[in-house]
Design an enzyme around this catalytic site. Structure first.
Site, PDB file in Angstrom:
ATOM      1  N   ARG A  38       0.833  -1.213   0.000  1.00  0.00           N
ATOM      2  CA  ARG A  38       0.000   0.000   0.000  1.00  0.00           C
ATOM      3  C   ARG A  38       0.865   1.260   0.000  1.00  0.00           C
ATOM      4  NH1 ARG A  38      -5.371  -1.349   3.748  1.00  0.00           N
ATOM      5  NH2 ARG A  38      -6.539  -2.183   1.992  1.00  0.00           N
ATOM      6  N   LYS A 199     -12.585  -9.992   8.576  1.00  0.00           N
ATOM      7  CA  LYS A 199     -13.518  -8.877   8.799  1.00  0.00           C
ATOM      8  C   LYS A 199     -14.954  -9.274   8.440  1.00  0.00           C
ATOM      9  CE  LYS A 199     -10.192  -5.178   8.072  1.00  0.00           C
ATOM     10  NZ  LYS A 199      -9.688  -4.216   7.092  1.00  0.00           N
ATOM     11  N   GLY A 356      -5.686  -5.613   1.808  1.00  0.00           N
ATOM     12  CA  GLY A 356      -4.355  -5.476   2.403  1.00  0.00           C
ATOM     13  C   GLY A 356      -3.717  -6.822   2.694  1.00  0.00           C
ATOM     14  N   GLY A 379     -12.428  -4.058   1.160  1.00  0.00           N
ATOM     15  CA  GLY A 379     -13.851  -3.722   1.233  1.00  0.00           C
ATOM     16  C   GLY A 379     -14.287  -2.832   0.077  1.00  0.00           C
TER      17      GLY A 379
HETATM   18  N1  LIG Z   1      -9.944 -19.243   9.991  1.00  0.00           N
HETATM   19  C1  LIG Z   1      -9.405 -18.086  10.393  1.00  0.00           C
HETATM   20  N2  LIG Z   1      -9.378 -17.772  11.706  1.00  0.00           N
HETATM   21  C2  LIG Z   1      -8.835 -16.603  12.139  1.00  0.00           C
HETATM   22  N3  LIG Z   1      -8.311 -15.673  11.333  1.00  0.00           N
HETATM   23  C3  LIG Z   1      -8.326 -15.939  10.015  1.00  0.00           C
HETATM   24  C4  LIG Z   1      -8.867 -17.134   9.485  1.00  0.00           C
HETATM   25  N4  LIG Z   1      -8.731 -17.094   8.140  1.00  0.00           N
HETATM   26  C5  LIG Z   1      -8.137 -15.925   7.843  1.00  0.00           C
HETATM   27  N5  LIG Z   1      -7.884 -15.224   8.955  1.00  0.00           N
HETATM   28  C6  LIG Z   1      -7.221 -13.919   9.068  1.00  0.00           C
HETATM   29  O1  LIG Z   1      -7.857 -12.973   8.245  1.00  0.00           O
HETATM   30  C7  LIG Z   1      -6.964 -11.862   8.118  1.00  0.00           C
HETATM   31  C8  LIG Z   1      -7.206 -11.157   6.803  1.00  0.00           C
HETATM   32  O2  LIG Z   1      -8.545 -10.790   6.710  1.00  0.00           O
HETATM   33  P1  LIG Z   1      -9.085  -9.399   6.151  1.00  0.00           P
HETATM   34  O3  LIG Z   1     -10.552  -9.516   6.146  1.00  0.00           O
HETATM   35  O4  LIG Z   1      -8.475  -8.291   6.948  1.00  0.00           O
HETATM   36  O5  LIG Z   1      -8.531  -9.410   4.652  1.00  0.00           O
HETATM   37  P2  LIG Z   1      -7.984  -8.228   3.760  1.00  0.00           P
HETATM   38  O6  LIG Z   1      -7.423  -8.808   2.534  1.00  0.00           O
HETATM   39  O7  LIG Z   1      -7.022  -7.386   4.555  1.00  0.00           O
HETATM   40  O8  LIG Z   1      -9.200  -7.352   3.433  1.00  0.00           O
HETATM   41  P3  LIG Z   1      -9.404  -5.794   3.762  1.00  0.00           P
HETATM   42  O9  LIG Z   1      -8.476  -5.040   2.882  1.00  0.00           O
HETATM   43  O10 LIG Z   1     -10.838  -5.572   3.545  1.00  0.00           O
HETATM   44  O11 LIG Z   1      -8.999  -5.606   5.181  1.00  0.00           O
HETATM   45  C9  LIG Z   1      -5.572 -12.446   8.227  1.00  0.00           C
HETATM   46  O12 LIG Z   1      -4.898 -11.804   9.289  1.00  0.00           O
HETATM   47  C10 LIG Z   1      -5.812 -13.934   8.551  1.00  0.00           C
HETATM   48  O13 LIG Z   1      -4.950 -14.439   9.546  1.00  0.00           O
HETATM   49  O1  LIG Z   2      -7.962  -1.886   5.130  1.00  0.00           O
HETATM   50  C1  LIG Z   2      -8.930  -1.442   4.494  1.00  0.00           C
HETATM   51  O2  LIG Z   2      -9.685  -2.160   3.803  1.00  0.00           O
HETATM   52  C2  LIG Z   2      -9.168   0.044   4.473  1.00  0.00           C
HETATM   53  O3  LIG Z   2      -8.071   0.731   4.988  1.00  0.00           O
HETATM   54  C3  LIG Z   2     -10.426   0.402   5.231  1.00  0.00           C
HETATM   55  O4  LIG Z   2     -10.278   0.049   6.575  1.00  0.00           O
HETATM   56  P1  LIG Z   2     -11.589  -0.156   7.478  1.00  0.00           P
HETATM   57  O5  LIG Z   2     -12.241  -1.430   6.999  1.00  0.00           O
HETATM   58  O6  LIG Z   2     -11.092  -0.228   8.904  1.00  0.00           O
HETATM   59  O7  LIG Z   2     -12.491   1.021   7.238  1.00  0.00           O
END
Ligand SMILES: Nc1ncnc2c1ncn2[C@@H]1O[C@H](COP(=O)(O)OP(=O)(O)OP(=O)(O)O)[C@@H](O)[C@H]1O
Ligand SMILES: O=C(O)[C@H](O)COP(=O)(O)O
Length: 400
Positions: A38, A199, A356, A379
């Protein structure tokens, strides 16, 4: 896509205070930024403005500190990571408004770069409070939004400010929108979506719209547990939002009615502890022990995901299939990512991923470069996929 101004429309900015909204919500492990994607993506905007002599003032959020200062969510450590990616000194102000910001800005000379403390340390940020937006606007003459990945949030620094200062899209915002439009404007069918990660509560609602748009949806990661529990499968101590069971059920019904195949794990890798080297085993999904947690989907589930990848012409991926940061719980994410990359290299699949941690997971699998397009947004990317208007993008519209 709204018609917005870009940095090409900005001239003579030497000495101007340019407030740039960036997304520094980066993965951090043991106090260190573990993936700088990022930061690398916003570097061109910062460098361009700085080289033209602007005073570049960066605004960002980090984590979800609930409207008050929280040392664990300070952007100060992130400033060092930004400095090292840019190879340029990055100053830091201990607040994003008021005297600390004003004093730090007063000391800037042309071309300087300053990072302001987490905007979410103030309640007004997430409430898009006009008074807070006004306080932020006092820091600048021009507003540039380069945080596509936060554009789904109608917050003061992502939306409100665009109404108070001349507003422009940064290079990443511009590139993300152009690339997504090109890659997914009219996606080749069948379209497969893979949604995982942690999330759950912020992503579950948008699955309702997504199942109406895609041909198949793989649900993995922590997200899957909520769906498994909703249909009555025991998930032990897994990350699970039981209060979202009703929504999960509705999504399953909507998927069936829309003809979207919904693919849940059939097996899982479970452990009693969430740490490297923890003893783990693969179990059938109906046999998760009550004292264990699901940390990855199992090999049979990966096989199913790969079969769907073989059938799909387009895959859209957000959220890892398991806790990929800790071995061996990275196995499913790595295997499916490699399979998608392989199909892409053969010209059989358009693969678009966002998020991310998703980007970090693809880097971990060594295949980020092989995907058709990797967005920094999670998201925001999913909401864009749903066809929703993103407030941060809409606010940049020239028609305002
Ligand atoms: N079964 C699980 N139990 C606990 N944590 C998990 C599991 N599967 C995935 N994760 C965790 O989910 C996290 C990533 O999820 P996240 O929703 O933040 O994805 P993202 O790609 O960062 O999306 P965003 O940009 O929306 O935040 C990682 O830290 C991972 O360890
Ligand atoms: O990590 C993300 O997807 C953006 O920075 C938005 O973060 P947020 O889901 O905490 O609003």
């Amino acid at each position: 896509m709204p018609d917005f101004r870009t940095l090409d429309d900005l001239d003579d900015i030497a000495g101007k205070r340019v407030l740039v909204r960036v997304d520094l919500n980066v993965p951090v492990k043991d106090g260190k930024v573990s993936d700088t994607t990022r930061i690398e993506r916003v570097a061109p905007t910062i460098q361009e403005l700085s080289s033209k002599g602007a005073k570049v003032i960066l605004m960002a959020h980090f984590g979800r500190p609930k409207g008050k200062p929280d040392p664990a969510a300070s952007l100060e450590p992130i400033a060092y990571a930004v400095e090292s990616v840019l190879d340029h000194r990055v100053h830091f102000a201990k607040d994003c408004i008021g005297a600390p910001a004003a004093e730090a800005i007063a000391e800037m000379t042309n071309g300087d770069i300053l990072l302001l403390e987490n905007t979410r340390f103030h309640e007004g940020e997430e409430k898009n409070d006009p008074e807070f937006a006004k306080a932020l606007a006092e820091n600048g003459d021009i507003y540039v939004n380069d945080a596509f990945s936060a554009a789904h949030r109608a917050h003061a620094s992502t939306e409100g400010l665009a109404h108070l200062l001349p507003a422009y899209a940064g290079r990443t915002m511009q590139a993300e929108l152009e690339a997504l439009e090109k890659g997914l404007g009219k996606p080749a069918k069948p379209v497969l979506a893979i949604v995982g990660g942690a999330k759950v509560s912020t992503k579950i609602d948008l699955l309702m719209n997504l199942v109406k748009k895609v041909d198949a949806l793989v649900i993995g990661g922590g997200m899957a547990n909520t769906f498994l529990a909703a249909r009555g499968t025991e998930v032990g101590k897994s990350l699970c939002e039981h209060d979202l069971a009703k929504t999960a059920k509705q999504i399953m019904i909507e998927a069936a009615e829309s003809g979207c195949a919904l693919i849940l794990p059939v097996d899982a890798v479970v452990a009693r502890e969430f740490k490297a080297g923890a003893e783990s085993e693969t179990v059938e999904i109906e046999s998760v022990p009550a004292d264990a947690m699901i940390l990855d989907v199992g090999a049979k589930s990966v096989e199913k995901v790969n079969e769907w990848l073989d059938r799909a012409d387009t895959v859209v991926w957000n959220g890892p299939l398991g806790a990929f940061e800790i071995e061996p719980f990275d196995a499913a994410t790595v295997a499916a990512a490699k399979h998608a990359a392989h199909r892409t290299a053969e010209g059989l699949l358009v693969s678009v991923a966002g998020g991310g941690d998703t980007v970090a997971a693809l880097n971990h699998a060594g295949v980020a470069e092989e995907f058709s397009y990797v967005s920094t947004a999670g998201g925001a990317f999913l909401e864009w996929m749903e066809g929703k208007k993103l407030p941060g993008v809409e606010a940049l519209s020239k028609t305002r």
